[in-house]
Enzyme design. Sequence first.
Site, mmCIF file in Angstrom:
data_model
loop_
_atom_site.group_PDB
_atom_site.id
_atom_site.type_symbol
_atom_site.label_atom_id
_atom_site.label_comp_id
_atom_site.label_asym_id
_atom_site.label_seq_id
_atom_site.Cartn_x
_atom_site.Cartn_y
_atom_site.Cartn_z
ATOM 1 N N HIS A 198 49.293 45.446 37.357
ATOM 2 C CA HIS A 198 49.503 46.825 37.850
ATOM 3 C C HIS A 198 50.976 47.081 38.181
ATOM 4 O O HIS A 198 51.294 47.810 39.111
ATOM 5 C CB HIS A 198 48.640 47.110 39.091
ATOM 6 C CG HIS A 198 47.166 47.031 38.828
ATOM 7 N ND1 HIS A 198 46.406 48.133 38.489
ATOM 8 C CD2 HIS A 198 46.316 45.979 38.845
ATOM 9 C CE1 HIS A 198 45.149 47.760 38.325
ATOM 10 N NE2 HIS A 198 45.060 46.454 38.522
ATOM 11 N N ASN A 201 39.719 51.247 40.195
ATOM 12 C CA ASN A 201 40.168 51.445 38.819
ATOM 13 C C ASN A 201 39.569 52.728 38.257
ATOM 14 O O ASN A 201 38.720 53.349 38.887
ATOM 15 C CB ASN A 201 39.736 50.262 37.943
ATOM 16 C CG ASN A 201 40.639 49.037 38.125
ATOM 17 O OD1 ASN A 201 41.746 49.136 38.653
ATOM 18 N ND2 ASN A 201 40.159 47.893 37.674
ATOM 19 N N TYR A 259 45.391 39.909 47.908
ATOM 20 C CA TYR A 259 46.330 41.027 48.080
ATOM 21 C C TYR A 259 47.359 40.740 49.175
ATOM 22 O O TYR A 259 48.554 41.006 49.003
ATOM 23 C CB TYR A 259 45.568 42.343 48.314
ATOM 24 C CG TYR A 259 44.908 42.814 47.031
ATOM 25 C CD1 TYR A 259 43.883 42.072 46.452
ATOM 26 C CD2 TYR A 259 45.330 43.952 46.362
ATOM 27 C CE1 TYR A 259 43.301 42.453 45.255
ATOM 28 C CE2 TYR A 259 44.749 44.342 45.180
ATOM 29 C CZ TYR A 259 43.742 43.591 44.630
ATOM 30 O OH TYR A 259 43.172 43.971 43.441
HETATM 31 FE FE1 HDE Z 1 43.632 43.638 41.720
HETATM 32 N N1 HDE Z 1 45.419 42.816 42.205
HETATM 33 N N2 HDE Z 1 42.785 41.808 41.635
HETATM 34 N N3 HDE Z 1 41.854 44.435 41.049
HETATM 35 N N4 HDE Z 1 44.426 45.471 41.720
HETATM 36 C C1 HDE Z 1 46.548 43.485 42.435
HETATM 37 O O1 HDE Z 1 47.988 43.095 44.230
HETATM 38 C C2 HDE Z 1 43.354 40.685 42.101
HETATM 39 C C3 HDE Z 1 40.683 43.757 40.871
HETATM 40 C C4 HDE Z 1 43.789 46.653 41.524
HETATM 41 O O2 HDE Z 1 48.853 50.191 43.041
HETATM 42 C C5 HDE Z 1 47.632 42.605 42.969
HETATM 43 O O3 HDE Z 1 49.593 44.328 45.213
HETATM 44 C C6 HDE Z 1 42.415 39.577 42.046
HETATM 45 C C7 HDE Z 1 39.574 44.667 40.776
HETATM 46 C C8 HDE Z 1 44.713 47.756 41.630
HETATM 47 O O4 HDE Z 1 49.708 48.525 44.186
HETATM 48 C C9 HDE Z 1 46.972 41.232 43.088
HETATM 49 C C10 HDE Z 1 41.273 40.114 41.532
HETATM 50 C C11 HDE Z 1 40.124 45.916 40.904
HETATM 51 C C12 HDE Z 1 45.939 47.160 41.929
HETATM 52 C C13 HDE Z 1 45.586 41.525 42.567
HETATM 53 C C14 HDE Z 1 41.502 41.498 41.278
HETATM 54 C C15 HDE Z 1 41.534 45.751 41.070
HETATM 55 C C16 HDE Z 1 45.726 45.741 41.979
HETATM 56 C C17 HDE Z 1 48.915 42.621 42.211
HETATM 57 C C18 HDE Z 1 39.968 39.379 41.226
HETATM 58 C C19 HDE Z 1 39.401 47.260 40.854
HETATM 59 C C20 HDE Z 1 47.267 47.861 42.087
HETATM 60 C C21 HDE Z 1 49.885 43.432 43.050
HETATM 61 C C22 HDE Z 1 39.387 38.812 42.381
HETATM 62 C C23 HDE Z 1 38.372 47.429 41.873
HETATM 63 C C24 HDE Z 1 47.484 48.341 43.489
HETATM 64 C C25 HDE Z 1 49.180 43.693 44.276
HETATM 65 C C26 HDE Z 1 48.788 49.088 43.586
HETATM 66 C C27 HDE Z 1 46.721 44.802 42.276
HETATM 67 C C28 HDE Z 1 44.654 40.574 42.547
HETATM 68 C C29 HDE Z 1 40.521 42.349 40.711
HETATM 69 C C30 HDE Z 1 42.404 46.879 41.208
HETATM 70 C C31 HDE Z 1 47.650 40.091 42.363
HETATM 71 C C32 HDE Z 1 42.698 38.167 42.457
HETATM 72 C C33 HDE Z 1 38.111 44.298 40.612
HETATM 73 C C34 HDE Z 1 44.430 49.233 41.451
HETATM 74 O O5 HDE Z 1 46.897 40.820 44.414
#
Ligand code: HDE
Length: 711
Positions: free
Chosen positions: A76, A149, A363
């Site tokens: 992202h 999402n 996060y």
């Molecule tokens: Fe994320 N995800 N994600 N994700 N995600 C990040 O956090 C992660 C997941 C989502 O505009 C990271 O700040 C893991 C689902 C959005 O700043 C990180 C898992 C959904 C955004 C991270 C998931 C998301 C992130 C990278 C599996 C939808 C952007 C930068 C367990 C419900 C937020 C950050 C923004 C961002 C990890 C799965 C949506 C690396 C480990 C499911 C919208 O922490």
Amino acid sequence: MDTSTNKNTSKKADNLASYTKDKSGKALTSRQGLKVNDTNTSLKAGERGATLLEDFLLREKITNFDHERIPERIVHARGSAAHGYFELYESLEKYTKAGIFTDTSRKTPVFTRFSTVAGSKGSPDLARDVRGFAVKFYTEEGTWDLVGNNMPIFFIQDAMKFPDLIHSVKPEPDREIPQAASAHDTFYDFISLTTETLHNHIWVMSDRGIPRSLRMMEGFGIHTFRFINDIGEAHFVRFHWKPLLGVHSVTWDEAVKINGADSDFHRRDLWDAIEAEQFPEWELGVQIIPEEDEHKFEFDLLDPTKLIPEEMVPVKIVGKMTLNRNPDNFFAETEQVAFLLGNIVPGIDFTNDPLLQGRLFSYRDTQLSRLGSPNFHQIPINQPIVDVHNNQRDGHMQMSIHKGKTAYFPNTLGGGCPHLSKISEGAFHSYQERIDAKKIRARSESFNDHFSQPALFYRSLEQWEKNHVADAYTFELGKCENKPIKKRMLWLINQIDEHLAEKVAKGLGLKVPDAIDKPINQAIGADTDVEKHQPGKKKIYLEKSQPLSQTHIASDSIATRQIAVLAADGFRMEDFEKMKTALEKENAVIKMIAPQGESISCNQDMQHHVDAAIMTTESVLFDAVYIPGGEASIQSLCEQPKFIKFVTEAFKHCKAIAVDHEGIALIKASKYIEYENDAAFFIDAEAKEFIAAIAQHRNWDREKVAKNIPV
Ligand code: HDE
């Protein structure tokens, strides 16, 4: 010393100093507030001499510059955001005690960031990808982050697999290609061995993966959360955002071309709409499920790869989010905003969804490395609107000056403060879920159905949407080089839908395999029973779910739609004025495209501002095309091949086109446009017919003829 040179230098510097004042009239200073008279020249031993180490101003400026970048988000990274507010339509106190869902008089401030997943910070907006939809609610009880999402499900069921998923989709590590693209071997190697991904994957292959605008996509919290009411009762809840402009996408051919013509297409679109005070709006909906219904479904509510069809649990619309202010500074706000799954308020709680549980760790951890300090919550965009008092202290970039001697609890020296609160005073209190289980590294068998929902999604699409899905699979797999991976994918697509698999196989020049080496699903882990975790055959518990097709979630509004007016000197003012008035009444945006920049004159000798010279723009940046009459004007347009390309492409992409009087000559100049009997093509027609066609977004019926156009 040559004093005349010195005088000249200081006069020059004084002149330059006047440019460095900003509009507020404030003088440029150093970081410690020293007024500066030259920020363009370093301190030297003579005009042509060596630069002096003494130049503290040069070192201060350059040092800051050297450290301007912070690590981009691992996923992202490419995002755009805006400020706004959320208003509640009716109280949900029966289900939750959260103030944001019970107090209808509140206007809760929000900051919402949209993003793509795979690409780097500078990657193009129209990559085929999932879009992030993260909302920070600054509530009176503390900040609540709903980090979702634009698709209602996720690729994987357990957080443990997230690094594998992301490593497979990111550029391949040896060559660092392709950027912001899933069409490569490593991604399909992983997908084809991890069948739980197939549901989210088919959504990405559909038009949802290439939205027309960030303002025209849905948002989903994905996981099942809990609502907790005043008396401690819990209900399961899933969150949905529904855009008031409807859900719309572009075609793949357009997406590829938009990325070249304007790689900031979505970012610009969001910014421009807010600047024009056409504020994007989404309604918030909830699907609420009583705790006792937890096991009533054919799928597991804790499985984030499953949606709950709206036919089974309706979406109750409860409020509206309006985005009405662009950030003042991209870095300070959009880049530094830190979303945390753990930002929660009383009345909302987590469930045991294993993906959600892993996100609760990830996060906070990622913000530490990205923003470099545990004090990232003190950055203005991350500060809650309520006061913060606790005994946490110090660390890099501490912004608060904590007073007093006590930084521990309990204490008497600080009067026992900050003191604890009771639940009745609004303290957060985790839902007391009963746990009686063995410690085990395993996945529930109830998560093993991987084909039923991708198949439901595909069945629910209209034919034009199905065609796009088939094309997307064919393109993506066509870009893969490894044949066994393609065959494995074909076998899997065949489990979803046989016709779809046949179509894709034909495009790839392969046959759908009858069988595949078992086990296909290797994603469960070596110690578990791999055979047991093979996905079962698809089940049909619902023939179709209407809201899964974009046909059923359109809108009548043409507000903010970009209409290209093609004209040159001598165009008919009467035609133009009539159409412009009608379109602007509906809040559409008119852009004049002419052979040259600056201005053109109409047949009434008035000068009209030109928004873009034809050489600087492309039809893919517009939603519809209007061509007013005027013999001289049309003759000039016909003389420039780029205008003929423009209308041909707009026709190919199924957009509404209207022409008046001589305007038809430009259409006839294109040998590819078959406009007779076309429902979105208008000659000397009423503006309202054109407007209705624009609201339909596209005339997808036209694709049967348009797909053969070779531009
Ligand atoms: Fe994320 N995800 N994600 N994700 N995600 C990040 O956090 C992660 C997941 C989502 O505009 C990271 O700040 C893991 C689902 C959005 O700043 C990180 C898992 C959904 C955004 C991270 C998931 C998301 C992130 C990278 C599996 C939808 C952007 C930068 C367990 C419900 C937020 C950050 C923004 C961002 C990890 C799965 C949506 C690396 C480990 C499911 C919208 O922490």
